[in-house]
Design an enzyme around this catalytic site. Structure first.
Site, PDB file in Angstrom:
ATOM      1  N   GLN A   1       0.824  -1.207   0.000  1.00  0.00           N
ATOM      2  CA  GLN A   1       0.000   0.000   0.000  1.00  0.00           C
ATOM      3  C   GLN A   1       0.856   1.254   0.000  1.00  0.00           C
ATOM      4  OE1 GLN A   1      -1.284   0.311   4.631  1.00  0.00           O
ATOM      5  NE2 GLN A   1      -2.010  -1.538   3.584  1.00  0.00           N
TER       6      GLN A   1
ATOM      7  N   HIS B   1       0.295   5.839   0.835  1.00  0.00           N
ATOM      8  CA  HIS B   1      -0.588   6.894   1.322  1.00  0.00           C
ATOM      9  C   HIS B   1      -0.239   8.227   0.663  1.00  0.00           C
ATOM     10  CE1 HIS B   1      -1.546   3.964   4.385  1.00  0.00           C
ATOM     11  NE2 HIS B   1      -0.297   3.969   4.817  1.00  0.00           N
TER      12      HIS B   1
ATOM     13  N   ARG C   1      -4.468   0.612  -1.807  1.00  0.00           N
ATOM     14  CA  ARG C   1      -3.963  -0.755  -1.858  1.00  0.00           C
ATOM     15  C   ARG C   1      -3.515  -1.063  -3.278  1.00  0.00           C
ATOM     16  NH1 ARG C   1      -8.439  -3.130  -0.255  1.00  0.00           N
ATOM     17  NH2 ARG C   1      -8.093  -2.586   1.911  1.00  0.00           N
TER      18      ARG C   1
ATOM     19  N   HIS D   1       4.908   0.345   0.678  1.00  0.00           N
ATOM     20  CA  HIS D   1       5.320  -0.458   1.832  1.00  0.00           C
ATOM     21  C   HIS D   1       4.343  -1.596   2.107  1.00  0.00           C
ATOM     22  CE1 HIS D   1       2.485   2.512   3.490  1.00  0.00           C
ATOM     23  NE2 HIS D   1       2.190   1.583   4.393  1.00  0.00           N
TER      24      HIS D   1
ATOM     25  N   GLU E   1       3.657   7.959   8.640  1.00  0.00           N
ATOM     26  CA  GLU E   1       3.511   7.064   9.780  1.00  0.00           C
ATOM     27  C   GLU E   1       4.877   6.518  10.175  1.00  0.00           C
ATOM     28  OE1 GLU E   1       0.936   3.882   8.527  1.00  0.00           O
ATOM     29  OE2 GLU E   1       2.087   3.530   6.713  1.00  0.00           O
TER      30      GLU E   1
END
Length: 274
Positions: free
Chosen positions: A63, A65, A160, A140, A82
């Site tokens: 996935q 972001h 995804r 990642h 993150e």
């Protein structure tokens, strides 16, 4: 100081586990495995950060972001940087971060479609104590057999790219568009700044510190919330008792007392330490 003990939200996942982490009750054998535990702010507030524990028995999807600008262009409040603090890992556990070599986005898309993206990614062995910062745009995947704490911008926008044949929706157009398919470069880690204080990451979106037990006084700037995540041990802050498996939000000025041997994470938004 204002201290608020947060509620926990258990998220059942097929890739989760029945064996969690000290401080959390294991699900019964006849219950669905738990993959995530979130700490939720009371009411309808949407704070800057979100704290989770993850427990994996299988690989999570590949996935990516979006960053703040990409998310806001779609009417979303923020992107998602993150980071992960690895608490435990089986000997062969890995996390994929970035690609083994730079590739263009069409190559990334083709690899996602034919499954060769697994070989395209850089799978890094992980162990307890490791720390990784995954900026938006980083392709990642978290592997199996890992227990970790995730500190992230408070966004659930996940694109995804590949899911090992599982029957879940992919988001190739959006995901490929925001991907930066290049080798991973570790984020600077300031390290130990005092005998009992280590800075794991300092910006751009948040600061994450690791503290040992003892007493400490600290002040958060006006309007800034901090998240205290006790990994081991227990203590009291502003009259609120805490122990491993909990999370407390803090505002203002106060004093914390954690028993000797405690292991604490402290997160807050911003690009510099307090």
């Amino acid at each position: 100081m204002t201290a608020t003990l947060l509620a926990t939200h258990r998220v059942e996942k097929p890739w989760g586990r029945h064996s969690l982490w000290p401080g959390f009750a294991d699900p019964a054998p006849d219950q669905e495995p738990v993959g995530e535990i979130w700490f939720q702010t009371p009411g309808n507030a949407a704070p800057d950060l979100l704290i989770k524990y993850l427990f994996t028995s299988e690989k999570l999807s590949v996935q990516v972001h979006p960053d703040d600008a990409q998310a806001q262009a779609k009417g979303l409040p923020r992107g998602k940087d993150e980071c992960w603090v690895i608490l435990a890992a089986e000997p062969d556990s890995t996390i994929a971060l970035g690609t083994r070599r730079p590739v263009d986005r069409e190559t990334l898309r083709a690899a996602a479609l034919d499954g060769s993206i697994e070989e395209l990614l850089d799978w890094k062995p992980v162990k307890a104590g490791d720390f990784y910062y995954s900026a938006s745009g980083t392709v990642h995947a978290i592997g199996a057999g890992i227990t970790l704490v995730e500190v992230q911008q408070n966004s659930e926008t996940t694109y995804r790219l590949y899911d090992y044949g599982r029957p879940r929706e992919l988001h190739l157009d959006d995901g490929v568009a925001v991907s930066d398919p290049v080798p991973y470069v570790p984020h600077p880690m300031p390290g130990k700044v005092a005998d009992d204080r280590t800075i794991l990451v300092e910006g751009p979106k948040f600061v994450l510190e690791r503290w040992e037990g003892g007493r400490r006084a600290f002040t958060l700037p006006d309007g800034v919330t901090g998240w205290l995540i006790p990994l081991a041990g227990e203590g009291v802050v502003d009259g609120v008792a805490f122990h491993a498996g909990e999370c407390v939000t803090l505002e203002g000025t106060g004093e914390l007392h954690a028993e000797a041997g405690s292991d604490l994470l402290f997160a807050y938004p911003g690009d510099r330490r307090i």
